[in-house]
Design a protein around this motif. Structure first.
Motif, PDB file in Angstrom:
ATOM      1  N   MET A 211      -3.772  -8.731  10.602  1.00 46.78           N
ATOM      2  CA  MET A 211      -2.502  -9.660  10.045  1.00 46.78           C
ATOM      3  C   MET A 211      -3.040 -10.178   8.844  1.00 46.78           C
ATOM      4  N   ARG A 212      -4.357 -10.670   8.601  1.00 46.97           N
ATOM      5  CA  ARG A 212      -4.893 -11.148   7.268  1.00 46.97           C
ATOM      6  C   ARG A 212      -4.880  -9.993   6.182  1.00 46.97           C
ATOM      7  N   LYS A 213      -5.354  -8.870   6.702  1.00 42.19           N
ATOM      8  CA  LYS A 213      -5.359  -7.777   5.769  1.00 42.19           C
ATOM      9  C   LYS A 213      -3.922  -7.522   5.132  1.00 42.19           C
ATOM     10  N   GLU A 214      -2.964  -7.243   6.300  1.00 44.30           N
ATOM     11  CA  GLU A 214      -1.875  -6.929   5.799  1.00 44.30           C
ATOM     12  C   GLU A 214      -1.069  -7.898   4.926  1.00 44.30           C
ATOM     13  N   THR A 215      -1.359  -9.224   5.117  1.00 47.62           N
ATOM     14  CA  THR A 215      -0.805 -10.256   4.316  1.00 47.62           C
ATOM     15  C   THR A 215      -1.232 -10.263   2.773  1.00 47.62           C
ATOM     16  N   LEU A 216      -2.705 -10.063   2.781  1.00 49.75           N
ATOM     17  CA  LEU A 216      -3.293 -10.103   1.468  1.00 49.75           C
ATOM     18  C   LEU A 216      -2.996  -9.093   0.605  1.00 49.75           C
ATOM     19  N   LEU A 217      -2.594  -7.718   1.165  1.00 47.84           N
ATOM     20  CA  LEU A 217      -2.208  -6.645   0.510  1.00 47.84           C
ATOM     21  C   LEU A 217      -0.847  -6.918   0.133  1.00 47.84           C
ATOM     22  N   SER A 218      -0.121  -7.363   0.830  1.00 53.72           N
ATOM     23  CA  SER A 218       1.506  -7.629   0.675  1.00 53.72           C
ATOM     24  C   SER A 218       1.466  -8.637  -0.624  1.00 53.72           C
ATOM     25  N   MET A 219       0.563  -9.537  -0.565  1.00 52.28           N
ATOM     26  CA  MET A 219       0.657 -10.703  -1.712  1.00 52.28           C
ATOM     27  C   MET A 219       0.255 -10.005  -2.820  1.00 52.28           C
ATOM     28  N   VAL A 220      -0.629  -9.057  -2.996  1.00 50.15           N
ATOM     29  CA  VAL A 220      -0.921  -8.072  -4.017  1.00 50.15           C
ATOM     30  C   VAL A 220       0.054  -7.306  -4.636  1.00 50.15           C
ATOM     31  N   VAL A 221       0.885  -6.683  -3.590  1.00 49.48           N
ATOM     32  CA  VAL A 221       1.972  -5.733  -4.270  1.00 49.48           C
ATOM     33  C   VAL A 221       3.105  -6.774  -4.596  1.00 49.48           C
ATOM     34  N   ALA A 379      -2.280  -0.577  -3.045  1.00 51.85           N
ATOM     35  CA  ALA A 379      -2.333  -1.477  -2.047  1.00 51.85           C
ATOM     36  C   ALA A 379      -1.367  -1.108  -1.128  1.00 51.85           C
ATOM     37  N   VAL A 380      -0.465  -0.613  -1.498  1.00 51.08           N
ATOM     38  CA  VAL A 380       0.711  -0.163  -0.347  1.00 51.08           C
ATOM     39  C   VAL A 380       0.187   1.041   0.599  1.00 51.08           C
ATOM     40  N   PHE A 381      -0.734   2.017  -0.173  1.00 44.61           N
ATOM     41  CA  PHE A 381      -1.121   2.941   0.650  1.00 44.61           C
ATOM     42  C   PHE A 381      -2.061   2.572   1.953  1.00 44.61           C
ATOM     43  N   PHE A 382      -2.511   1.463   1.848  1.00 42.63           N
ATOM     44  CA  PHE A 382      -3.557   0.736   2.816  1.00 42.63           C
ATOM     45  C   PHE A 382      -2.713  -0.257   3.815  1.00 42.63           C
ATOM     46  N   LEU A 383      -1.228  -0.069   3.648  1.00 42.47           N
ATOM     47  CA  LEU A 383      -0.532  -0.906   4.667  1.00 42.47           C
ATOM     48  C   LEU A 383      -0.163   0.033   5.505  1.00 42.47           C
ATOM     49  N   PRO A 384       0.395  -0.318   6.788  1.00 49.75           N
ATOM     50  CA  PRO A 384       0.990   0.550   7.719  1.00 49.75           C
ATOM     51  C   PRO A 384       2.153   0.597   7.681  1.00 49.75           C
ATOM     52  N   ASP A 385       2.841   1.584   7.991  1.00 46.96           N
ATOM     53  CA  ASP A 385       4.288   1.911   7.918  1.00 46.96           C
ATOM     54  C   ASP A 385       5.169   1.398   8.888  1.00 46.96           C
ATOM     55  N   SER A 386       6.037   0.366   8.798  1.00 53.90           N
ATOM     56  CA  SER A 386       6.890  -0.138   9.763  1.00 53.90           C
ATOM     57  C   SER A 386       8.033   0.688  10.260  1.00 53.90           C
ATOM     58  N   THR A 387       8.355   1.861   9.805  1.00 54.54           N
ATOM     59  CA  THR A 387       9.553   2.771  10.163  1.00 54.54           C
ATOM     60  C   THR A 387       9.267   2.983  11.446  1.00 54.54           C
ATOM     61  N   GLY A 388      10.340   2.572  12.144  1.00 56.12           N
ATOM     62  CA  GLY A 388      10.612   3.085  13.705  1.00 56.12           C
ATOM     63  C   GLY A 388       9.714   2.386  14.734  1.00 56.12           C
TER      64      GLY A 388
END
Length: 417
Positions: A211-221, A379-388
């Motif tokens: 959750m920490r990694k995804e939040t930090l990457l999202s903030m950069v994006v 940054a988006v590349f290292f985020l998981p895909d929420s599709t489905g």
């Protein structure tokens, strides 16, 4: 409306206009920092309602503010209220909408937002006095608050906060609306309660690395996309000679972007759609570099600007959806607020991007923008895909969905909703 006010000399200089725009985002930043506590105390709907009232009241008050300094204070209050309102509404929509409908519903929300820009443009065109522009806009804002009074409580959020009876009342209401009336009095809902205060929610980022990694990457994006988006949005006055045509093209570009993102996201998924549009934006910056005059009014740079802005608009609505689906219900308000706060800092910076053209060769800021866009794609590349995927309800669900097997099952809950 601040962009329209410049046409009538209210701001006086472009630097003052940039300050008026920037102070709106200062208010938005402050609102987003406090919105998590507001949502926790009042819920999504009531928090959004409070934000709407603050924003509308500040807009009406702007009618009687005679000074530039006073207008800066009004802009802070407008930003504070409006972004609490939009963040609360978006959380509410995501938590109510089934997975297969979230993409079109999210895009429709963005279309309504773009339609609001068209409405402001029409008000500015029909009303030549800046005082009455604020009055008309404020009255319109108050009228649009009415639907919030009838919105039900989000059952997902109610259950995560341990308010089972509130969730049952909402589900009972929807069963009646769907002509499938049933009683929930004897129904036992299974859910994971995760009621925490603000500080305990922050501590969860330390103990839940995914959750920490995804939040930090999202903030950069969010920071990069907002900086580029608002850099374009507040620079439309330079694209065409007529200010109203400039902002009309801007609004229509947003509507087109939010429309085409629906089938593309359906085809590619959330993550790939964001990456595709950001890559389009990168190419548009390189396309804008050559000095090519297409005709008397159009240059290749103008065409590239429209293409890039359309791509950024599509990206903007998709990162809202991607971030919301990756965040757990218990922390969705906080993560959206943190990401959007990062975007407000980017928005503040982005407004001044246009000023770089006055002090350096125009290819330099274009190259900087392209480089920032490449960082965003990475940054988006290292985020998981929420599709489905199902929406996570707690931080532990985020760890499970991300494949982190090192976490033991939650002890104080049972199954997903």
């Amino acid at each position: 409306s601040s962009g329209i006010n410049a046409e009538y000399g209210y701001c006086g200089t472009e630097s003052k206009l940039s300050n008026v725009s920037s102070f709106f985002f200062i208010g938005a930043f402050l609102g987003l920092l406090t919105s998590t506590a507001i949502f926790d105390m009042l819920g999504r709907r009531n928090g959004a309602l409070l934000g709407a009232v603050i924003g509308a009241a500040a807009t009406v008050a702007g009618t009687w503010i005679p000074s530039y300094e006073g207008m800066l204070a009004i802009r802070v209050l407008q930003g504070y209220g409006q972004f609490i309102n939009y963040t609360g509404l978006y959380c509410w929509v995501i938590e109510f909408t089934p997975s297969h409908l979230r993409n079109p519903i999210s895009a429709m929300m963005s279309m309504v937002w773009a339609s609001g820009s068209l409405m402001i443009l029409l008000i500015g065109y029909l009303i030549p006095v800046w005082n009455y522009i604020f009055l008309a806009t404020g009255i319109l804002n108050f009228l649009l608050i009415a639907p919030l009074l009838f919105y039900p409580v989000s059952p997902r959020f109610a259950l995560v906060r341990g308010k089972e009876e509130d969730a049952k009342r909402t589900l009972q209401m929807w069963s009646t609306v769907c002509d499938n009336n049933m009683s929930f009095e004897s129904v036992d809902l299974t859910y994971k309660s995760h009621k925490q205060n603000y500080l305990k929610q922050l501590k969860d980022f330390k103990t839940h690395p995914s959750m920490r990694k995804e939040t930090l990457l999202s903030m950069v994006v969010w920071f990069i996309v907002a900086a580029l988006f608002y850099g374009f949005d507040f620079g439309w006055g330079k694209i065409f000679k007529n200010l109203y045509i400039s902002f009309l093209v801007s609004s229509l570009g947003k509507v087109v972007a939010f429309t085409i993102v629906i089938p593309i996201c359906h085809l590619l998924g959330r993550k790939k759609t964001v990456m595709m549009f950001m890559i389009c934006q990168i190419f548009s910056n390189f396309l804008a570099m050559p000095d090519v005059q297409i005709n008397e009014d159009w240059t290749l740079e103008y065409v590239a600007c429209i293409v890039g802005f359309t791509a950024l608009s599509a990206t903007f609505t998709q990162i809202y959806l991607l971030t919301s689906e990756l965040a757990p219900t218990s922390h969705r308000g906080m993560i959206l607020s943190l990401s959007s706060s990062s975007a407000r800092v980017g928005s503040f910076v982005g407004i001044y991007i246009g000023l770089l053209y006055d002090i350096t060769d125009r290819r330099v800021p274009l190259a900087v923008i392209a480089g920032a866009s490449m960082v965003c794609v990475a940054a988006v590349f290292f985020l998981p895909d929420s599709t489905g995927r199902s929406i996570p309800e707690t931080p532990h669900d985020v760890e499970e969905l991300s494949g982190n097997k090192g976490y033991q099952p939650v002890q104080n809950g049972t199954a997903d909703i």
